[in-house]
Design an enzyme around this catalytic site. Sequence first.
Site, PDB file in Angstrom:
ATOM      1  N   GLY A 126       0.587  -1.136  -0.033  1.00 22.81           N
ATOM      2  CA  GLY A 126       0.102   0.076   0.159  1.00 22.81           C
ATOM      3  C   GLY A 126       0.844   1.271  -0.032  1.00 22.81           C
ATOM      4  N   ASN A 127       2.081   1.300   0.676  1.00 28.14           N
ATOM      5  CA  ASN A 127       3.022   2.325   0.845  1.00 28.14           C
ATOM      6  C   ASN A 127       3.687   2.415  -0.524  1.00 28.14           C
ATOM      7  OD1 ASN A 127       2.096   3.126   3.370  1.00 28.14           O
ATOM      8  ND2 ASN A 127       3.500   1.784   4.424  1.00 28.14           N
ATOM      9  N   LYS A 140      -2.857  -4.489  12.440  1.00 27.54           N
ATOM     10  CA  LYS A 140      -2.707  -4.003  10.916  1.00 27.54           C
ATOM     11  C   LYS A 140      -3.000  -2.416  10.815  1.00 27.54           C
ATOM     12  CE  LYS A 140      -2.400  -4.633   6.547  1.00 27.54           C
ATOM     13  NZ  LYS A 140      -0.826  -4.527   5.996  1.00 27.54           N
ATOM     14  N   LYS A 166      -1.693  -8.421   3.275  1.00 25.77           N
ATOM     15  CA  LYS A 166      -1.648  -9.066   1.945  1.00 25.77           C
ATOM     16  C   LYS A 166      -0.233  -9.843   1.517  1.00 25.77           C
ATOM     17  CE  LYS A 166       1.735  -5.970  -0.172  1.00 25.77           C
ATOM     18  NZ  LYS A 166       2.333  -5.783   1.109  1.00 25.77           N
ATOM     19  N   LYS A 189       6.245  -9.660   5.867  1.00 24.16           N
ATOM     20  CA  LYS A 189       6.834  -9.964   4.820  1.00 24.16           C
ATOM     21  C   LYS A 189       7.845 -11.097   5.037  1.00 24.16           C
ATOM     22  CE  LYS A 189       6.540  -5.158   2.856  1.00 24.16           C
ATOM     23  NZ  LYS A 189       5.255  -4.966   3.632  1.00 24.16           N
TER      24      LYS A 189
END
Length: 302
Positions: free
Chosen positions: A9-10, A121, A205, A263
Amino acid sequence: MRIVVALGGNALLRRGEPLTAENQRANVRRAVAELARLIEASHSLVITHGNGPQVGLLALQAASTPHSPLPLDVLDAESAGMIGYVIQQELANVVKDRLFATLLTQVRVDPNDPAFANPTKPIGPVYDGETAHRLATERGWTVAPDNDKWRRVVPSPRPLEILEAEVLSFLVERGVIVICAGGGGIPIVPLEGGSIAGVEAVIDKDLASSLLARDLKADFLLMLTDVDAVYLDWGTPHALPLGKARVDEISASSFAAGSMGPKVEAAIAFASEMKKPAAIGRLEDAVDIIEGRRGTWIVPAN
């Protein structure tokens, strides 16, 4: 290679940048330029993306209406359609003679996942500490630090099953470039009698992308964000970028739960099961990461 590319998103909205349609489209064009280079190199892409800034803004807008606010699962679907539409359109403008599709993706989670009692989150805009704590009191939010700012945090249960995996596989096998699992997918839980229902959460995600990459038997999982590598001792004078690490040399628990931790966990899960590499790095370095010149590779133990 068949590559699952997870756009953070970033990466689609730079940190601190106003969440306008113009800014989002400009950043998507920047992302698409890199994705197009991978497609031109004959890689088969499946594209996922985050929705943290976008779903947070939608939640703010929903809360300002005189009617009951829309639940997070509906806003997850809304943000997936919104972002997927722009990615699909901009890709089609650049890459000709290919088929594209954006697919809303439902993801099963455990209704008893401990994440529902421990929100981690980050979503929505960043705030200074005073504003964040005032909003938390006024709106019943949970807030947490995000670098030197604060953001709202919501539950992020672990993805267990991608309901549309068979449909996605059907499309990918026929050469369609699919944008899916937007925002980690739409979280659902099973009900008695075999039906399903959405729940208030935002799935990570990267964990969803790792699950998807394993379902699709991808050759590579590529997670693109706004930092150039995974760093040990991030935020300290001793911060050290990692070039490559085996799954038995690195632990997700060494990294922040709301940002790099998932991640690394996603990369470890993919590399361990598929015996193939995963990588993390900057959007602008996508081609160099695939070729091993930039970013952090996480590889099987053998």
